[in-house]
Design a protein around this motif. Structure first.
Motif, PDB file in Angstrom:
ATOM      1  N   PRO A   1       0.792  -1.251   0.233  1.00  0.00           N
ATOM      2  CA  PRO A   1      -0.117  -0.170   0.481  1.00  0.00           C
ATOM      3  C   PRO A   1       0.817   1.357   0.098  1.00  0.00           C
ATOM      4  CG  PRO A   1       0.373  -1.074   2.434  1.00  0.00           C
ATOM      5  CD  PRO A   1       0.835  -1.617   1.442  1.00  0.00           C
ATOM      6  N   GLN A   2       1.882   1.822  -1.012  1.00  0.00           N
ATOM      7  CA  GLN A   2       2.839   2.688  -0.736  1.00  0.00           C
ATOM      8  C   GLN A   2       1.816   3.787  -1.053  1.00  0.00           C
ATOM      9  OE1 GLN A   2       4.329   0.139  -1.507  1.00  0.00           O
ATOM     10  NE2 GLN A   2       6.276  -0.017  -1.043  1.00  0.00           N
ATOM     11  N   HIS A   3       0.927   3.724  -2.084  1.00  0.00           N
ATOM     12  CA  HIS A   3      -0.012   4.237  -2.046  1.00  0.00           C
ATOM     13  C   HIS A   3      -1.419   4.536  -1.768  1.00  0.00           C
ATOM     14  CE1 HIS A   3       3.331   5.162  -4.979  1.00  0.00           C
ATOM     15  NE2 HIS A   3       2.820   4.166  -5.612  1.00  0.00           N
ATOM     16  N   PHE A   4      -1.436   4.121  -1.328  1.00  0.00           N
ATOM     17  CA  PHE A   4      -3.199   3.908  -0.015  1.00  0.00           C
ATOM     18  C   PHE A   4      -3.100   5.411   0.494  1.00  0.00           C
ATOM     19  CE2 PHE A   4      -5.551   2.574   3.494  1.00  0.00           C
ATOM     20  CZ  PHE A   4      -6.628   2.603   2.715  1.00  0.00           C
TER      21      PHE A   4
ATOM     22  N   ASP B   1      -2.275   6.589   7.898  1.00  0.00           N
ATOM     23  CA  ASP B   1      -1.241   6.909   8.228  1.00  0.00           C
ATOM     24  C   ASP B   1      -0.542   5.827   7.069  1.00  0.00           C
ATOM     25  OD1 ASP B   1       1.334   6.063   9.328  1.00  0.00           O
ATOM     26  OD2 ASP B   1       0.444   6.201  10.881  1.00  0.00           O
ATOM     27  N   ALA B   2       0.135   6.501   5.661  1.00  0.00           N
ATOM     28  CA  ALA B   2       0.968   5.198   5.372  1.00  0.00           C
ATOM     29  C   ALA B   2       1.652   4.622   5.172  1.00  0.00           C
ATOM     30  CB  ALA B   2       1.439   6.471   4.244  1.00  0.00           C
TER      31      ALA B   2
ATOM     32  N   GLY C   1      -1.276   6.932  -8.426  1.00  0.00           N
ATOM     33  CA  GLY C   1      -3.144   7.311  -8.636  1.00  0.00           C
ATOM     34  C   GLY C   1      -3.815   6.142  -8.517  1.00  0.00           C
ATOM     35  N   LEU C   2      -3.777   4.547  -7.855  1.00  0.00           N
ATOM     36  CA  LEU C   2      -4.530   3.503  -7.789  1.00  0.00           C
ATOM     37  C   LEU C   2      -4.277   3.727  -6.562  1.00  0.00           C
ATOM     38  CD1 LEU C   2      -3.585   1.385 -10.934  1.00  0.00           C
ATOM     39  CD2 LEU C   2      -5.578   2.915 -10.424  1.00  0.00           C
ATOM     40  N   PRO C   3      -4.907   4.062  -5.647  1.00  0.00           N
ATOM     41  CA  PRO C   3      -4.399   4.088  -3.983  1.00  0.00           C
ATOM     42  C   PRO C   3      -5.410   2.517  -3.724  1.00  0.00           C
ATOM     43  CG  PRO C   3      -6.404   6.172  -4.886  1.00  0.00           C
ATOM     44  CD  PRO C   3      -5.673   5.047  -5.643  1.00  0.00           C
ATOM     45  N   ASP C   4      -6.262   2.427  -4.440  1.00  0.00           N
ATOM     46  CA  ASP C   4      -6.764   0.810  -4.168  1.00  0.00           C
ATOM     47  C   ASP C   4      -6.021  -0.745  -4.045  1.00  0.00           C
ATOM     48  OD1 ASP C   4      -8.370   2.092  -2.805  1.00  0.00           O
ATOM     49  OD2 ASP C   4     -10.438   2.087  -3.739  1.00  0.00           O
TER      50      ASP C   4
END
Length: 273
Positions: free
Chosen positions: A15-18, A35-36, A65-68
Protein backbone atom coordinates in the motif's frame (compact mmCIF):
# COMPACT_ATOMS: atom_id res chain seq x y z
CA UNK A 1 -12.44 -33.21 13.13
CA UNK A 2 -8.79 -32.42 12.53
CA UNK A 3 -8.37 -29.37 10.31
CA UNK A 4 -5.45 -29.78 7.92
CA UNK A 5 -3.70 -26.90 6.14
CA UNK A 6 -2.97 -26.87 2.43
CA UNK A 7 -0.13 -24.81 0.98
CA UNK A 8 -1.47 -21.90 -1.02
CA UNK A 9 -0.14 -19.31 -3.44
CA UNK A 10 -1.25 -15.71 -3.04
CA UNK A 11 -0.94 -12.33 -4.75
CA UNK A 12 -0.59 -9.12 -2.73
CA UNK A 13 0.13 -5.47 -3.55
CA UNK A 14 1.86 -3.18 -1.04
CA UNK A 15 0.00 0.00 0.00
CA UNK A 16 2.72 2.54 -0.83
CA UNK A 17 0.11 4.74 -2.52
CA UNK A 18 -2.83 3.90 -0.27
CA UNK A 19 -5.04 6.83 0.69
CA UNK A 20 -8.77 7.43 0.98
CA UNK A 21 -9.26 9.99 -1.80
CA UNK A 22 -12.85 9.09 -2.66
CA UNK A 23 -15.76 7.27 -1.04
CA UNK A 24 -17.22 4.32 -2.91
CA UNK A 25 -18.33 2.26 0.09
CA UNK A 26 -19.80 3.11 3.52
CA UNK A 27 -16.49 2.54 5.30
CA UNK A 28 -14.51 5.20 3.41
CA UNK A 29 -14.12 8.61 5.04
CA UNK A 30 -12.15 11.13 3.01
CA UNK A 31 -11.79 13.41 6.07
CA UNK A 32 -9.79 10.83 8.06
CA UNK A 33 -6.10 10.76 7.21
CA UNK A 34 -4.41 7.45 6.48
CA UNK A 35 -1.07 6.69 8.15
CA UNK A 36 0.75 5.44 5.05
CA UNK A 37 3.82 4.17 6.91
CA UNK A 38 1.65 2.23 9.36
CA UNK A 39 -0.37 0.78 6.49
CA UNK A 40 2.82 -0.56 4.89
CA UNK A 41 4.03 -2.06 8.17
CA UNK A 42 0.68 -3.74 8.81
CA UNK A 43 0.55 -5.06 5.25
CA UNK A 44 4.07 -6.46 5.56
CA UNK A 45 3.13 -8.21 8.79
CA UNK A 46 0.25 -9.88 6.94
CA UNK A 47 2.59 -10.93 4.13
CA UNK A 48 5.18 -12.39 6.50
CA UNK A 49 2.45 -14.15 8.47
CA UNK A 50 1.38 -15.95 5.31
CA UNK A 51 4.90 -16.85 4.23
CA UNK A 52 5.69 -17.94 7.79
CA UNK A 53 2.85 -20.45 7.52
CA UNK A 54 4.53 -21.92 4.43
CA UNK A 55 2.58 -20.16 1.70
CA UNK A 56 3.99 -18.46 -1.40
CA UNK A 57 3.23 -14.76 -1.83
CA UNK A 58 3.78 -12.98 -5.14
CA UNK A 59 3.89 -9.20 -5.04
CA UNK A 60 2.21 -6.93 -7.57
CA UNK A 61 3.94 -3.59 -8.02
CA UNK A 62 1.79 -0.67 -6.80
CA UNK A 63 0.97 2.13 -9.23
CA UNK A 64 0.72 5.81 -8.30
CA UNK A 65 -2.82 7.10 -8.69
CA UNK A 66 -4.38 3.73 -7.87
CA UNK A 67 -4.71 3.90 -4.07
CA UNK A 68 -6.95 0.82 -3.81
CA UNK A 69 -4.53 -1.56 -5.53
CA UNK A 70 -3.68 -2.90 -2.07
CA UNK A 71 -7.03 -4.71 -2.26
CA UNK A 72 -5.57 -7.22 -4.68
CA UNK A 73 -8.41 -9.74 -4.28
CA UNK A 74 -10.59 -7.53 -6.47
CA UNK A 75 -8.39 -7.71 -9.59
CA UNK A 76 -9.31 -11.18 -10.93
CA UNK A 77 -10.55 -14.66 -10.00
CA UNK A 78 -8.58 -17.80 -10.86
CA UNK A 79 -9.54 -21.48 -10.90
CA UNK A 80 -7.26 -24.27 -12.14
CA UNK A 81 -5.10 -21.99 -14.24
CA UNK A 82 -7.93 -20.02 -15.84
CA UNK A 83 -8.26 -16.38 -14.83
CA UNK A 84 -11.51 -14.47 -15.15
CA UNK A 85 -10.51 -10.83 -15.20
CA UNK A 86 -12.16 -7.99 -13.31
CA UNK A 87 -14.10 -5.06 -14.66
CA UNK A 88 -14.61 -2.54 -11.89
CA UNK A 89 -17.89 -0.81 -11.10
CA UNK A 90 -16.27 2.54 -10.36
CA UNK A 91 -13.96 4.38 -12.78
CA UNK A 92 -11.55 5.25 -9.97
CA UNK A 93 -10.48 1.60 -9.87
CA UNK A 94 -10.75 0.68 -13.56
CA UNK A 95 -7.02 0.72 -14.29
CA UNK A 96 -6.33 -1.81 -11.55
CA UNK A 97 -7.79 -4.47 -13.83
CA UNK A 98 -5.14 -3.62 -16.44
CA UNK A 99 -2.32 -4.16 -13.94
CA UNK A 100 -3.71 -7.54 -12.89
CA UNK A 101 -4.16 -8.62 -16.50
CA UNK A 102 -0.52 -7.73 -17.20
CA UNK A 103 0.60 -9.82 -14.23
CA UNK A 104 -1.20 -12.93 -15.46
CA UNK A 105 -0.24 -12.49 -19.10
CA UNK A 106 3.48 -12.19 -18.30
CA UNK A 107 3.78 -15.90 -17.62
CA UNK A 108 2.72 -19.11 -19.32
CA UNK A 109 0.84 -20.57 -16.35
CA UNK A 110 -2.43 -18.76 -16.90
CA UNK A 111 -5.23 -18.57 -19.46
CA UNK A 112 -6.58 -15.07 -19.01
CA UNK A 113 -10.12 -14.24 -20.14
CA UNK A 114 -11.19 -10.61 -20.23
CA UNK A 115 -14.74 -10.03 -18.94
CA UNK A 116 -17.62 -8.39 -20.74
CA UNK A 117 -19.59 -7.80 -17.55
CA UNK A 118 -18.83 -5.81 -14.42
CA UNK A 119 -17.30 -7.93 -11.67
CA UNK A 120 -14.78 -7.33 -8.91
CA UNK A 121 -12.85 -10.59 -8.84
CA UNK A 122 -12.50 -12.46 -5.58
CA UNK A 123 -14.33 -9.65 -3.90
CA UNK A 124 -17.50 -11.30 -5.18
CA UNK A 125 -16.36 -14.84 -6.02
CA UNK A 126 -15.31 -17.70 -3.72
CA UNK A 127 -14.25 -21.18 -4.84
CA UNK A 128 -14.80 -24.39 -2.89
CA UNK A 129 -13.04 -27.20 -4.80
CA UNK A 130 -14.30 -30.05 -2.61
CA UNK A 131 -17.90 -28.92 -2.14
CA UNK A 132 -20.35 -30.60 -4.51
CA UNK A 133 -17.56 -31.44 -6.93
CA UNK A 134 -16.29 -27.85 -6.99
CA UNK A 135 -18.56 -24.82 -6.89
CA UNK A 136 -18.23 -21.06 -7.10
CA UNK A 137 -20.21 -18.84 -4.76
CA UNK A 138 -20.86 -15.44 -6.32
CA UNK A 139 -22.24 -12.26 -4.83
CA UNK A 140 -24.24 -9.50 -6.49
CA UNK A 141 -26.30 -6.52 -5.45
CA UNK A 142 -23.73 -3.74 -5.17
CA UNK A 143 -20.59 -4.25 -7.26
CA UNK A 144 -20.85 -7.30 -9.53
CA UNK A 145 -23.51 -7.66 -12.21
CA UNK A 146 -25.51 -10.92 -12.08
CA UNK A 147 -24.65 -11.43 -15.76
CA UNK A 148 -21.02 -11.85 -14.72
CA UNK A 149 -21.99 -15.01 -12.83
CA UNK A 150 -23.11 -16.75 -16.02
CA UNK A 151 -20.04 -15.43 -17.81
CA UNK A 152 -17.75 -16.77 -15.06
CA UNK A 153 -19.46 -20.16 -15.23
CA UNK A 154 -18.74 -20.41 -18.95
CA UNK A 155 -15.14 -19.22 -18.54
CA UNK A 156 -14.27 -21.40 -15.55
CA UNK A 157 -16.38 -24.49 -16.25
CA UNK A 158 -17.65 -24.61 -12.68
CA UNK A 159 -21.22 -24.23 -11.44
CA UNK A 160 -21.81 -20.76 -10.03
CA UNK A 161 -24.29 -20.16 -7.20
CA UNK A 162 -25.65 -16.58 -7.19
CA UNK A 163 -26.16 -14.96 -3.79
CA UNK A 164 -27.83 -11.57 -3.37
CA UNK A 165 -26.23 -9.10 -0.97
CA UNK A 166 -28.71 -6.66 0.56
CA UNK A 167 -26.78 -4.60 3.14
CA UNK A 168 -24.59 -1.77 1.76
CA UNK A 169 -22.15 -2.22 4.65
CA UNK A 170 -21.29 -5.63 3.19
CA UNK A 171 -20.97 -4.64 -0.42
CA UNK A 172 -18.70 -7.52 -1.50
CA UNK A 173 -19.22 -11.22 -0.89
CA UNK A 174 -15.88 -11.37 0.92
CA UNK A 175 -17.18 -9.05 3.64
CA UNK A 176 -20.08 -11.42 4.36
CA UNK A 177 -18.82 -14.94 3.62
CA UNK A 178 -15.51 -16.79 3.65
CA UNK A 179 -14.23 -20.26 2.82
CA UNK A 180 -12.69 -21.90 5.90
CA UNK A 181 -11.32 -24.78 3.86
CA UNK A 182 -12.09 -26.47 0.55
CA UNK A 183 -15.68 -27.30 1.48
CA UNK A 184 -16.72 -25.36 4.60
CA UNK A 185 -17.77 -21.73 4.94
CA UNK A 186 -18.60 -19.10 7.49
CA UNK A 187 -21.07 -16.30 6.78
CA UNK A 188 -23.30 -13.59 8.22
CA UNK A 189 -26.90 -14.43 7.24
CA UNK A 190 -28.18 -10.86 7.57
CA UNK A 191 -26.00 -9.69 4.68
CA UNK A 192 -28.02 -11.84 2.25
CA UNK A 193 -31.55 -11.83 0.90
CA UNK A 194 -33.99 -14.34 2.44
CA UNK A 195 -33.75 -16.59 -0.63
CA UNK A 196 -29.95 -16.53 -0.56
CA UNK A 197 -30.03 -17.34 3.15
CA UNK A 198 -32.09 -20.43 2.37
CA UNK A 199 -29.66 -21.47 -0.36
CA UNK A 200 -26.68 -21.13 1.96
CA UNK A 201 -28.43 -23.05 4.75
CA UNK A 202 -29.20 -25.87 2.32
CA UNK A 203 -25.69 -26.02 0.85
CA UNK A 204 -23.81 -25.54 4.13
CA UNK A 205 -25.84 -26.83 7.09
CA UNK A 206 -22.66 -27.02 9.18
CA UNK A 207 -21.46 -23.48 8.42
CA UNK A 208 -19.97 -21.30 11.13
CA UNK A 209 -22.54 -18.53 11.50
CA UNK A 210 -21.35 -15.01 12.24
CA UNK A 211 -23.37 -12.14 13.63
CA UNK A 212 -23.44 -8.50 12.63
CA UNK A 213 -20.76 -7.52 15.11
CA UNK A 214 -18.42 -10.11 13.57
CA UNK A 215 -19.11 -8.77 10.10
CA UNK A 216 -18.68 -5.13 11.13
CA UNK A 217 -15.31 -6.05 12.61
CA UNK A 218 -14.41 -7.45 9.16
CA UNK A 219 -14.17 -10.84 10.83
CA UNK A 220 -15.45 -12.54 7.68
CA UNK A 221 -12.85 -10.82 5.52
CA UNK A 222 -10.41 -13.58 6.35
CA UNK A 223 -7.94 -15.92 4.68
CA UNK A 224 -7.77 -19.59 5.64
CA UNK A 225 -5.46 -22.40 4.56
CA UNK A 226 -7.77 -25.05 5.99
CA UNK A 227 -6.33 -24.88 9.48
CA UNK A 228 -4.94 -21.40 10.12
CA UNK A 229 -7.53 -18.64 9.84
CA UNK A 230 -5.95 -15.21 9.48
CA UNK A 231 -8.19 -12.42 10.80
CA UNK A 232 -7.68 -8.83 11.85
CA UNK A 233 -7.13 -8.15 15.54
CA UNK A 234 -10.53 -6.49 15.98
CA UNK A 235 -12.33 -9.75 15.12
CA UNK A 236 -11.89 -11.30 18.56
CA UNK A 237 -15.32 -12.93 18.76
CA UNK A 238 -14.95 -14.35 15.25
CA UNK A 239 -11.62 -15.81 16.30
CA UNK A 240 -13.37 -17.65 19.14
CA UNK A 241 -15.98 -19.03 16.73
CA UNK A 242 -13.48 -20.47 14.27
CA UNK A 243 -11.47 -21.93 17.13
CA UNK A 244 -14.60 -23.67 18.43
CA UNK A 245 -15.03 -25.12 14.92
CA UNK A 246 -11.55 -26.65 15.07
CA UNK A 247 -9.50 -24.00 13.25
CA UNK A 248 -6.57 -22.01 14.59
CA UNK A 249 -7.13 -18.24 14.51
CA UNK A 250 -4.15 -16.01 13.71
CA UNK A 251 -4.77 -12.30 14.32
CA UNK A 252 -3.02 -9.53 12.39
CA UNK A 253 -3.52 -5.78 12.91
CA UNK A 254 -4.90 -4.09 9.76
CA UNK A 255 -6.53 -0.96 11.14
CA UNK A 256 -5.36 1.28 8.29
CA UNK A 257 -6.74 -0.92 5.51
CA UNK A 258 -10.15 -0.90 7.19
CA UNK A 259 -10.31 2.83 6.40
CA UNK A 260 -10.76 1.86 2.77
CA UNK A 261 -13.37 -0.79 3.47
CA UNK A 262 -11.20 -3.90 3.51
CA UNK A 263 -9.17 -6.21 5.67
CA UNK A 264 -7.26 -9.49 5.35
CA UNK A 265 -9.08 -11.08 2.41
CA UNK A 266 -9.33 -7.89 0.42
CA UNK A 267 -5.53 -7.66 0.51
CA UNK A 268 -4.94 -11.26 -0.59
CA UNK A 269 -5.85 -12.91 -3.90
CA UNK A 270 -5.46 -16.67 -4.11
CA UNK A 271 -3.69 -17.95 -7.22
CA UNK A 272 -5.14 -21.32 -8.22
CA UNK A 273 -2.91 -22.65 -10.97
Amino acid sequence: MERLPRNRTYLMCPPQHFTVEYAINPWMDTTAAVDADLAVRQWDKLRTTLTGLGHVVHVLDPVPGLPDMVYSANGAFSVDGTVYGARFRYPQRANEAVEHRTFYQRGDDWRFVAPEHVNEGEGDFAYLPNAYGGIVLAGYGFRTDPAAHAEAQEVLGRPVISLKLVDPAFYHLDTALAALDDRHVTYYPGAFSPASQRILAQLFPDAVLADRADAEAFGLNLVSDGRHVILNTEAVAMGHKVREAGYLPVHVELSELKRGGGSVKCAVAELRA
